[in-house]
Design an enzyme around this catalytic site. Sequence first.
Site, PDB file in Angstrom:
ATOM      1  N   ASP A 188      21.514 109.324  30.219  1.00  0.00           N
ATOM      2  CA  ASP A 188      20.729 109.826  28.982  1.00  0.00           C
ATOM      3  C   ASP A 188      19.786 108.745  27.996  1.00  0.00           C
ATOM      4  O   ASP A 188      19.164 108.541  29.286  1.00  0.00           O
ATOM      5  CB  ASP A 188      22.273 108.165  28.439  1.00  0.00           C
ATOM      6  CG  ASP A 188      22.093 107.064  28.627  1.00  0.00           C
ATOM      7  OD1 ASP A 188      21.601 106.962  29.262  1.00  0.00           O
ATOM      8  OD2 ASP A 188      23.148 106.146  28.841  1.00  0.00           O
TER       9      ASP A 188
ATOM     10  N   GLY B 148      19.291 104.266  25.052  1.00  0.00           N
ATOM     11  CA  GLY B 148      19.226 104.579  23.538  1.00  0.00           C
ATOM     12  C   GLY B 148      20.569 103.480  23.180  1.00  0.00           C
ATOM     13  O   GLY B 148      20.677 102.590  22.842  1.00  0.00           O
TER      14      GLY B 148
ATOM     15  N   ASP C 143      31.233 112.965  28.445  1.00  0.00           N
ATOM     16  CA  ASP C 143      31.821 112.127  29.796  1.00  0.00           C
ATOM     17  C   ASP C 143      32.155 111.178  29.006  1.00  0.00           C
ATOM     18  O   ASP C 143      31.756 110.080  27.470  1.00  0.00           O
ATOM     19  CB  ASP C 143      29.910 111.480  29.747  1.00  0.00           C
ATOM     20  CG  ASP C 143      29.495 110.688  28.600  1.00  0.00           C
ATOM     21  OD1 ASP C 143      29.075 111.122  27.430  1.00  0.00           O
ATOM     22  OD2 ASP C 143      29.317 109.186  28.897  1.00  0.00           O
TER      23      ASP C 143
ATOM     24  N   CYS D  53      49.337 115.604  41.001  1.00  0.00           N
ATOM     25  CA  CYS D  53      48.813 115.947  41.501  1.00  0.00           C
ATOM     26  C   CYS D  53      48.133 115.574  42.824  1.00  0.00           C
ATOM     27  O   CYS D  53      48.292 115.189  44.041  1.00  0.00           O
ATOM     28  CB  CYS D  53      48.228 114.578  41.411  1.00  0.00           C
ATOM     29  SG  CYS D  53      46.081 114.242  41.706  1.00  0.00           S
TER      30      CYS D  53
ATOM     31  N   CYS E 168      45.343 114.861  44.747  1.00  0.00           N
ATOM     32  CA  CYS E 168      44.124 114.007  44.990  1.00  0.00           C
ATOM     33  C   CYS E 168      44.688 114.038  46.832  1.00  0.00           C
ATOM     34  O   CYS E 168      45.324 113.751  46.571  1.00  0.00           O
ATOM     35  CB  CYS E 168      43.642 113.400  43.619  1.00  0.00           C
ATOM     36  SG  CYS E 168      44.779 111.647  44.008  1.00  0.00           S
TER      37      CYS E 168
ATOM     38  N   CYS F 151      47.128 111.013  45.837  1.00  0.00           N
ATOM     39  CA  CYS F 151      48.283 111.007  45.760  1.00  0.00           C
ATOM     40  C   CYS F 151      48.977 111.944  47.139  1.00  0.00           C
ATOM     41  O   CYS F 151      50.218 111.807  47.504  1.00  0.00           O
ATOM     42  CB  CYS F 151      48.590 111.912  44.083  1.00  0.00           C
ATOM     43  SG  CYS F 151      48.074 111.185  42.957  1.00  0.00           S
TER      44      CYS F 151
ATOM     45  N   HIS G 250      41.265 108.716  41.845  1.00  0.00           N
ATOM     46  CA  HIS G 250      43.018 109.503  41.423  1.00  0.00           C
ATOM     47  C   HIS G 250      41.971 109.450  39.811  1.00  0.00           C
ATOM     48  O   HIS G 250      42.673 110.741  39.885  1.00  0.00           O
ATOM     49  CB  HIS G 250      44.074 108.629  41.537  1.00  0.00           C
ATOM     50  CG  HIS G 250      44.836 109.179  40.744  1.00  0.00           C
ATOM     51  ND1 HIS G 250      45.799 109.946  40.974  1.00  0.00           N
ATOM     52  CD2 HIS G 250      45.461 108.863  39.465  1.00  0.00           C
ATOM     53  CE1 HIS G 250      46.441 110.633  39.971  1.00  0.00           C
ATOM     54  NE2 HIS G 250      46.167 109.941  38.712  1.00  0.00           N
TER      55      HIS G 250
END
Lengths: 429, 429
Positions: free
Chosen positions: A91, A94, A327, A365, A367, A370, A396
């Site tokens: 970014d 600002g 984001d 899940c 991941c 998990c 996670h």
Amino acid sequence: MSIQFQVEAQIGSARAGRLLTPHGEVETPVFMPVGTLASVKGVPQDILEELGVQILLGNTYHLYFRPGVEQVRKLGGLHRFMAWPRAILTDSGGFQVFSLTDLRKVAEEGVTFRSHLDGSSHFFSPESAMEAQIGLGADIIMAFDECTEYPADRERVRASMELTLRWAERSKRHFEEHKDEVPWAKNHVAPDASPGGHAKLAGADEHDRSYAGEDARATHEAAELCSARQPRAAVSTCSPATQALFGIVQGGMDHQLRKESAERTIEIGFPGYAIGGLSVGEPRELTREIVESTLEHLPAEQPRYLMGVGTPEEIVEYANLGFDMMDCVLPTRAARHGLLFTSEGKISIKQARYAGDAAPLDPNCGCRVCQRYSRAYLRHLYASNEALAQVLNTVHNLSFYLDTMRAVRHSILLGKETGSSCVRSRPKP
Amino acid sequence: MSIQFQVEAQIGSARAGRLLTPHGEVETPVFMPVGTLASVKGVPQDILEELGVQILLGNTYHLYFRPGVEQVRKLGGLHRFMAWPRAILTDSGGFQVFSLTDLRKVAEEGVTFRSHLDGSSHFFSPESAMEAQIGLGADIIMAFDECTEYPADRERVRASMELTLRWAERSKRHFEEHKDEVPWAKNHVAPDASPGGHAKLAGADEHDRSYAGEDARATHEAAELCSARQPRAAVSTCSPATQALFGIVQGGMDHQLRKESAERTIEIGFPGYAIGGLSVGEPRELTREIVESTLEHLPAEQPRYLMGVGTPEEIVEYANLGFDMMDCVLPTRAARHGLLFTSEGKISIKQARYAGDAAPLDPNCGCRVCQRYSRAYLRHLYASNEALAQVLNTVHNLSFYLDTMRAVRHSILLGKETGSSCVRSRPKP
């Protein structure tokens, strides 16, 4: 060449695409995890890769202070500094400066503000924000804008929008004049100049890093795609990779001013456009209205980025509206507070009810958290203030966000409706 | 069957061996990372596996408070609770209670002490320490001892040693009577009862975990080795796995009392012996003298464990003396303070001199940190108080310790001298 964007499939206003950057390809719609200080707090880069993160966001304001732009530049730019071979967006600083309400003073030339760290005085202008972002060397950088406060009257919003437009022109001018100064551009080689394939990256590389190979591969692939879009014989005309500067649409909560801001920003001309100045305290319904009405004024053939959004439901909703990039600090920040997103709703892992719960955090899940750990263990780590709590919780939550966005993309590619009922982001009633 | 130990090679007094536990094999000499609260602070379990950690240490005192022994027991024991399929050792809590100087009162029956968390009053005895360690379910557990303070006069040291000996007898008696209550023992099956190969582990497994398979595999392998040492037809006579209780030798800084403590502890009879009561403020040279003179009274055919040691140089030195097991908080705690061990000496990563240093932390290290990140990045993470600093620093320091011990073991197997000059642990002058 900076970026290339192609829409692969569309269903209603939602679209699935590919964004090619100098550091690899990004499948859109994409959620970009926030790595404020060149780190997604607590998560090693190889785990981010494993999670399928294709693009990270860095905050110029924070990196300007620590470790400092010049330090990053001398070390070859953010990618090399943080050992992240994939795409990065920064970014402009600002928004962070805007949030220092009592510590900033806005003038035509730029913003004078005090550091949140030590109170020292600093100055950001469109030119200095470009200089900082060129030094950091992200693939996509953002124009320096004023984020209008909420509420604000129409005259104030118009004045702020006009200032942002003048700053957008100055941002673009400075960027065009200095874009070749990006740390990794100067050694960038076109494919024909590097028959072996692996272009050597810039930077004070005193030793070969394993990721440097990947870095080079990504650049090489980008260059190849670039060449693939041109006649084979014309490969060498493909210009060296540079950063891409995106414009930001402002205009407060005024539909007419948003339209005007969009049109005049497009007139200046950028390879991608973001909507800024939202989630500044306005009601959620208003956010949605402004986003929807602004979106229709953005060009369909370029990436559209909604900044700072949102909850799992919101990222699905906005991807369905036709945004390509989003984001938000929510998944990572919530993780640090023990607030976890699951297919069955939000879980506050600190609650005593999970102390003896042997089930995984989210049974749906896949991941690594998990698949391996129980709610009881995660609850224990959080309650005991163990550092691993932050690591696992963040992994996670990011996995959940990335999976959610991948599900949306998948649905679009299959030509299906992608209402939030299609993806696992429904909170419990 | 609890553990089996075999010496594979010997050079001088140093030896390389294999320690077979109910949760897998441990190659010795071994350094055991400390996972106080069922977590090596900041490091996910899969990274510990990748580092080659074969056995972890847990602290009974801390686990007794958080999450509590009963909670861990109900969830199937520490292995299942923390999703760690490999071996675990717990201390008895004696040392931690000892360090609460102003908060404890020692009597024949046990120790009354105040919690470091909330000041509440608690009581540990040999029996309750065994009960706690059986409930936690580590593969190797430790007798409850009194760690004698330093300095102390001979009468005080003798009285303390005698108390530890009586406590050792009570520890053993209670353990023998209750060892079948370990959470994972009751469902343990001998190989012939599980022709499919993967024994089902005990515990409230409400869902199948991927690591449960590994857990079972480890147990299965242990049982197979057990059976391999008996005629094939006699497999079913191989008794179910239980924990192993180690004795602890005390005796202060008095060679004669150390000898007596060793002999009388051996008389009680344990499958392994530890030397405790060192590094309590005495000079390093004295530690070394006491360790060396005590070691010669320990049986050669059983594992010998030196508790709470030490620096990289010390773990090499003591492995060469003939110790098989060591543990220390130094690599993990130092990492959290930015103190990193390298083949070129210690590095305090917080120093400004590393801010622009693009080299890896240790050019001779193959760990995932040294392979990917620069000193400049590690310095930035530490200086910015980023959570990733602790993760990466800990991973590297553990890698350095484990590599150091593996180098010693390798040297022994090759029949080479294993002086610290052979391994990469020499600090810069």
